[in-house]
Scaffold this active site. Sequence first.
Site, mmCIF file in Angstrom:
data_model
loop_
_atom_site.group_PDB
_atom_site.id
_atom_site.type_symbol
_atom_site.label_atom_id
_atom_site.label_comp_id
_atom_site.label_asym_id
_atom_site.label_seq_id
_atom_site.Cartn_x
_atom_site.Cartn_y
_atom_site.Cartn_z
ATOM 1 N N GLU A 40 0.830 -1.207 0.000
ATOM 2 C CA GLU A 40 0.000 0.000 0.000
ATOM 3 C C GLU A 40 0.865 1.257 0.000
ATOM 4 O O GLU A 40 0.543 2.256 -0.664
ATOM 5 C CB GLU A 40 -0.916 -0.019 1.224
ATOM 6 N N GLU A 63 2.140 1.785 -3.464
ATOM 7 C CA GLU A 63 1.062 2.306 -4.305
ATOM 8 C C GLU A 63 0.812 3.785 -4.016
ATOM 9 O O GLU A 63 0.587 4.579 -4.943
ATOM 10 C CB GLU A 63 -0.206 1.487 -4.053
ATOM 11 N N CYS A 109 -7.930 -1.828 4.228
ATOM 12 C CA CYS A 109 -7.736 -2.947 5.162
ATOM 13 C C CYS A 109 -9.025 -3.410 5.824
ATOM 14 O O CYS A 109 -9.079 -4.517 6.357
ATOM 15 C CB CYS A 109 -6.745 -2.541 6.252
ATOM 16 N N SER A 119 -6.975 1.907 -2.427
ATOM 17 C CA SER A 119 -5.828 1.063 -2.735
ATOM 18 C C SER A 119 -6.318 -0.324 -3.134
ATOM 19 O O SER A 119 -7.317 -0.816 -2.608
ATOM 20 C CB SER A 119 -4.930 0.954 -1.499
ATOM 21 N N LYS A 141 -14.931 -9.632 8.803
ATOM 22 C CA LYS A 141 -13.892 -10.538 8.336
ATOM 23 C C LYS A 141 -14.456 -11.908 7.982
ATOM 24 O O LYS A 141 -13.918 -12.616 7.118
ATOM 25 C CB LYS A 141 -12.803 -10.690 9.401
ATOM 26 N N GLU A 151 -15.601 -11.361 4.571
ATOM 27 C CA GLU A 151 -14.488 -11.101 3.665
ATOM 28 C C GLU A 151 -13.833 -12.387 3.188
ATOM 29 O O GLU A 151 -13.542 -12.547 1.999
ATOM 30 C CB GLU A 151 -13.449 -10.218 4.352
ATOM 31 N N GLU A 200 -13.365 -13.561 -4.861
ATOM 32 C CA GLU A 200 -12.057 -13.151 -5.365
ATOM 33 C C GLU A 200 -10.918 -13.572 -4.443
ATOM 34 O O GLU A 200 -9.744 -13.459 -4.812
ATOM 35 C CB GLU A 200 -12.008 -11.639 -5.618
ATOM 36 N N CYS A 247 -10.241 -0.885 14.941
ATOM 37 C CA CYS A 247 -10.420 -2.317 15.220
ATOM 38 C C CYS A 247 -10.571 -2.605 16.710
ATOM 39 O O CYS A 247 -11.180 -3.602 17.088
ATOM 40 C CB CYS A 247 -9.246 -3.114 14.662
#
Length: 594
Positions: A282, A285, A308, A328, A367, A370, A375, A512
Amino acid sequence: MIELTIDKKKVRVEQGTTILKAAQQVGIEIPTLCHFELCDMGIENRPGGCRVCVVEVEGRRNLAPSCITEAEDGMVVKTHNIRVLNARTTVLKLIISDHPFNCLVCAKSGHCELQSLATQFGIRSLPYEGEQSHYRKDTSPSIIRDVDKCIMCRRCEMMCNEVQTVGALAAVNRGFMSVVAPAFEMNLVDSPCTYCGQCVSVCPTGALTEVDHTNDIIRALSDPAKTVVVQTAPAVRAALGEEFGLDPGTLVTGKMVAALREMGFDYVFDTDFSADLTIMEEGTELLQRIRGHLAGDSSVRLPILTSCCPGWVNFFEHNFPDLLDVPSTAKSPQQMFGAIAKSWFAGKIGVNRKDLIVVSIMPCLAKKYECQRDEFKTDGSPDVDFSISTRELAAFIKQANIDFLNLPDEDFDDPLGESSGAGVIFGNTGGVIEAACRTAYELHTGKALKKVDFHELRGVEGIRSAVIDFDGLKLNIGIAHGLGNARKLLDEVRAGTSHYHAIEIMACPGGCIGGGGQPYHHGHSEILAKRAAAIYAEDERKPIRKSHENPSIIRLYDEFLGHPGSQKSHSLLHTEYFPKSNEVSIYLNGHNGK
């Protein structure tokens, strides 16, 4: 200022203060159920519907709900006389009469506020018998809605609409059939729900709970053909101890590692390792985009947004599909870990991908969703097989009869267990962008960073900004935590008025550390502050505090990835985003005329 008397105590408060808050000011506790307050955000849920907090006001015929009744000058209030106690007990019995009696197997047992009040008021029998309302159970990838247990406190509605501005939940129907549900009573999976889990964190009963994968993990651990590895997120170590009676902010990193090893995991790794890896990708980038922008490349999109947080990713896919090229492309640390574990690490230990089970311990319920996204799968096999919350881990440790508090401290395994302090601070709001700045500064300038701590990026304000000087290159940084605050910054990006080069966004208040899978903090901001302090304390104790100096990260690039942003890195560590269709319109069109 006005003065009133509560239980024979004189109280001076500002005009507009509720009786409930006035009572709290002099140490008088009034029981509540629907009332909920996020003190640091100035947001309060006080529908006054449950009537558990009723009090007697001298001169009034009816009892008054203290959470919504404003104190008046000269008011005389009684909070615990027989009339009040009888009313509260009656109200609780009526609520419980329309509530399932399966407390022994309820996921919220022991943490249920209705259960606690029933104990407090000594309710052992119910004089009211009759029909109970029933509603279908709704199971999404992350959250279970068991609406039979809903008491219509509407706390979840307040979090979803006022704090997160997601708008997935609202009260529907009337009277006996009223429930809190998505629009048109569709399933959560078809709604704009981001799975952030903030609704779960404030639900007083078992109406909203996480999908529990503990039994799946037990089966994997008991299969001799499987090698099971586990990764632990940075915020977990700062909150897990609360489930074992320790003070908030007590770091239990070593005991957590020892417990996971004793539970039978073959390797115990740290998500902080892949947080360092995330920074490498990241941060690279970020520099590429800024350099392209400075060179006049009109195709470069700024600001770059951190990626994230899966709750945040879900949010912008639903609400800002026109901005999908702004975030990102770097995967989250959880998913980067899974990709590296099932490729590089599996090869190093001679295990086939299909026989390596990757488990993650996360503070976040999103999560769970996710790791099920298509993908993040190879030939149908997910990079991360199961994700469980901090609460689930605590329950798992207790189920295994492990004496957690007396465990010796142990270290993570190598090589996916070595991390820098930059990886640790990912758990706090502002931590991701601070970690990125530590590395991006040195990569851009070629100079050693003299001051590692970027205090200007830290704080508790919902939206913060700072200018970071990269030796002459001034970067405008924006930070938001809580999706309602994120929406404000994204509206500026959409309107073309944003002046930021980079923006960090975390879905949950506090980042978090305040995730939907953490031990319940019931809106107490001081608990989040202690967790945040613990995260920064661990960062300061680390011998390495910059991601690009992590020896295991250097080795990974030398042996396998080549360099940040390489073709292999893009293949394994980067992703793309997809606009979410307008489910409500689809639903309406599909049910037109029915």
